[in-house]
Design a protein around this motif. Structure first.
Motif, short mmCIF file in Angstrom:
data_model
loop_
_atom_site.label_atom_id
_atom_site.label_comp_id
_atom_site.label_asym_id
_atom_site.label_seq_id
_atom_site.Cartn_x
_atom_site.Cartn_y
_atom_site.Cartn_z
N ARG A 30 14.43 -41.09 -103.35
CA ARG A 30 14.39 -39.63 -103.52
C ARG A 30 15.52 -39.12 -104.38
N TRP A 31 16.71 -39.73 -104.23
CA TRP A 31 17.90 -39.26 -104.92
C TRP A 31 18.54 -40.40 -105.71
N TYR A 32 19.13 -40.03 -106.84
CA TYR A 32 19.93 -40.98 -107.61
C TYR A 32 21.37 -40.48 -107.59
N ILE A 33 22.31 -41.37 -107.26
CA ILE A 33 23.73 -41.04 -107.28
C ILE A 33 24.28 -41.55 -108.61
N ASP A 34 24.66 -40.62 -109.47
CA ASP A 34 24.99 -40.97 -110.85
C ASP A 34 26.31 -41.71 -110.97
N ASP A 35 26.32 -42.66 -111.90
CA ASP A 35 27.53 -43.34 -112.34
C ASP A 35 27.56 -43.19 -113.85
N THR A 36 28.06 -42.06 -114.32
CA THR A 36 27.96 -41.69 -115.73
C THR A 36 28.97 -40.61 -116.06
N THR A 37 29.27 -40.46 -117.33
CA THR A 37 30.10 -39.34 -117.78
C THR A 37 29.22 -38.21 -118.28
N TYR A 38 27.91 -38.40 -118.25
CA TYR A 38 26.95 -37.45 -118.81
C TYR A 38 27.23 -37.26 -120.30
N GLY A 39 27.51 -38.41 -120.96
CA GLY A 39 27.84 -38.35 -122.38
C GLY A 39 29.15 -37.63 -122.59
N SER A 40 29.20 -36.78 -123.57
CA SER A 40 30.40 -35.95 -123.79
C SER A 40 30.00 -34.49 -123.84
N GLY A 41 28.89 -34.17 -123.19
CA GLY A 41 28.40 -32.79 -123.20
C GLY A 41 29.42 -31.82 -122.65
N ASN A 42 29.59 -30.71 -123.36
CA ASN A 42 30.51 -29.64 -122.96
C ASN A 42 31.97 -30.09 -122.89
N TYR A 81 31.35 -39.30 -113.31
CA TYR A 81 30.65 -39.21 -112.04
C TYR A 81 30.61 -40.59 -111.40
N ASP A 82 31.18 -40.69 -110.20
CA ASP A 82 31.36 -41.97 -109.52
C ASP A 82 30.63 -41.92 -108.18
N PRO A 83 29.77 -42.91 -107.87
CA PRO A 83 29.06 -42.90 -106.58
C PRO A 83 29.99 -42.81 -105.38
N ASP A 84 31.23 -43.31 -105.51
CA ASP A 84 32.17 -43.24 -104.39
C ASP A 84 32.57 -41.81 -104.07
N ASN A 85 32.32 -40.87 -104.99
CA ASN A 85 32.70 -39.48 -104.78
C ASN A 85 31.58 -38.66 -104.16
N VAL A 86 30.49 -39.32 -103.77
CA VAL A 86 29.40 -38.68 -103.04
C VAL A 86 29.42 -39.23 -101.62
N VAL A 87 29.78 -38.37 -100.66
CA VAL A 87 30.00 -38.81 -99.28
C VAL A 87 29.07 -38.04 -98.35
N ILE A 88 28.32 -38.77 -97.52
CA ILE A 88 27.47 -38.17 -96.50
C ILE A 88 28.14 -38.38 -95.15
N SER A 89 28.49 -37.28 -94.47
CA SER A 89 29.13 -37.38 -93.16
C SER A 89 28.98 -36.06 -92.42
N GLY A 90 28.86 -36.13 -91.11
CA GLY A 90 28.82 -34.93 -90.28
C GLY A 90 27.68 -33.99 -90.62
N GLY A 91 26.58 -34.51 -91.17
CA GLY A 91 25.42 -33.69 -91.47
C GLY A 91 25.51 -32.92 -92.77
N THR A 92 26.47 -33.24 -93.63
CA THR A 92 26.57 -32.60 -94.94
C THR A 92 26.88 -33.64 -96.02
N MET A 93 26.63 -33.26 -97.24
CA MET A 93 27.01 -34.09 -98.39
C MET A 93 28.23 -33.46 -99.06
N LYS A 94 29.20 -34.29 -99.36
CA LYS A 94 30.38 -33.84 -100.07
C LYS A 94 30.42 -34.45 -101.46
N LEU A 95 30.52 -33.59 -102.48
CA LEU A 95 30.81 -34.03 -103.84
C LEU A 95 32.29 -33.77 -104.07
#
Length: 316
Positions: free
Chosen positions: A13-25, A31-45
């Motif tokens: 359902r979801w993709y956790i990105d490992d990318t710089t999204y190019g050099s846009g803007n 973007y590092d998968p380690d920075n996406v944390v699921i805990s306590g019923g919420t997602m933290k970026l």
């Protein structure tokens, strides 16, 4: 979709990105998968001030030189290929194990906290499925350094109506360094008329913040309407069963770039376009003359916390 973040993200359902999204803007994160944390019923970026390195293809070199040819972010000249100065998180449905797209006429809603501070750009947004044309619906973006405490809803379409078809802001809370409250952002996309003709009849985009209407736009450009219905420009053929899967969904916390300022440079100043963030005008003298009222730098680590994401097919 009813994503409550009560368990690890489903990779189908979801993709956790490992990318710089190019050099846009000219954004400064990886973007590092380690920075996406699921805990306590919420997602933290979680955005962190740390260097991440990789291939030059994944992280192209970036220059901080503005359109006038001057490096206003001096002494920094940009970022070398293969390196970024910050890490953060991005998830999307487009690149999931089973790529997920949603019908044109849907309602999208997110309940979340978003961090305050120059150098951060949290967003909840939709991208149109690939084709002859493109579109982007930014349900929520937060340019703190431009209007502290106000989030913005933006509609980006091609063709004759221009890239920025609509941009409307709404106050959500008084900024407080290091803290924020939960708020709900939603976007309802529906036909303006019952029994609408998908070849030409207008499409309504209505956003709400905490249940109160925050933006409204009626799309009337016929070519853009046909594109949103995924009608082939050459053959005129609509998708099978007449029900187009149009939007994918993304949530991210960007760091730095053209529009939110550097998180470790002059407060209230956008070095890439060379203008003051609050007035959107050239500095009067040097960048220290920019209006800094109500502004402060982001604290790292900074967290965007998402309670839930829901999508309803409106059934048209």
């Amino acid at each position: 979709m009813d994503e409550q973040f009560s368990a690890p993200l489903d990779p189908n359902r979801w993709y956790i990105d490992d990318t710089t999204y190019g050099s846009g803007n000219v954004e400064e994160h990886w973007y590092d998968p380690d920075n996406v944390v699921i805990s306590g019923g919420t997602m933290k970026l979680i955005a962190k001030h740390e260097t991440k390195t990789g291939s030059s293809g994944a992280a192209p070199a970036m220059s901080f030189v503005s359109a006038d040819g001057v490096n206003h972010a001096s002494p920094r000249t940009g970022l070398p290929a293969g390196s970024r100065a910050y890490t953060s998180g991005l998830i999307d449905t487009r690149n999931a194990g089973i790529p997920t797209y949603f019908p044109l006429f849907s309602k999208f809603e997110m309940r979340a906290t978003i961090p305050h501070g120059q150098g951060l750009l949290p967003a909840f947004w939709l991208r149109r499925k690939g084709g002859a044309s493109w579109a982007e619906v930014d349900i929520m973006e937060y340019f703190f350094n431009y209007r502290p405490g106000e989030t913005k809803t933006s509609l980006h379409f091609p063709n004759s109506i221009g890239t920025n078809a609509s941009q409307q802001r709404k106050f959500f809370e008084t900024p407080t360094s290091g803290s924020s409250g939960f708020h709900t952002w939603s976007m309802e996309i529906r036909p303006a008329l019952e029994n609408a003709n998908p070849l030409k009849d207008p499409v309504i985009f209505m956003a709400k913040l905490d249940g109160v209407q925050s933006s409204y736009y009626k799309l009337t450009n016929e070519q853009t309407i046909r594109d949103l219905h995924m009608i082939d420009r050459t053959t005129g053929v609509a998708p099978a069963a007449g029900k187009s899967q149009v939007w994918d969904l993304a949530i991210n916390l960007a760091v730095g770039g053209k529009w939110v300022g550097c998180p470790d440079q002059q407060l209230g100043f956008l070095p890439i376009p060379n203008r003051c963030s609050r007035s959107q005008a050239l500095p009067s003298g040097d960048a220290t003359t920019c209006d800094m009222t109500g502004l402060y730098f982001a604290n790292f680590p900074a967290t965007m916390e998402v309670d839930y994401v829901k999508v309803w097919d409106l059934g048209y």
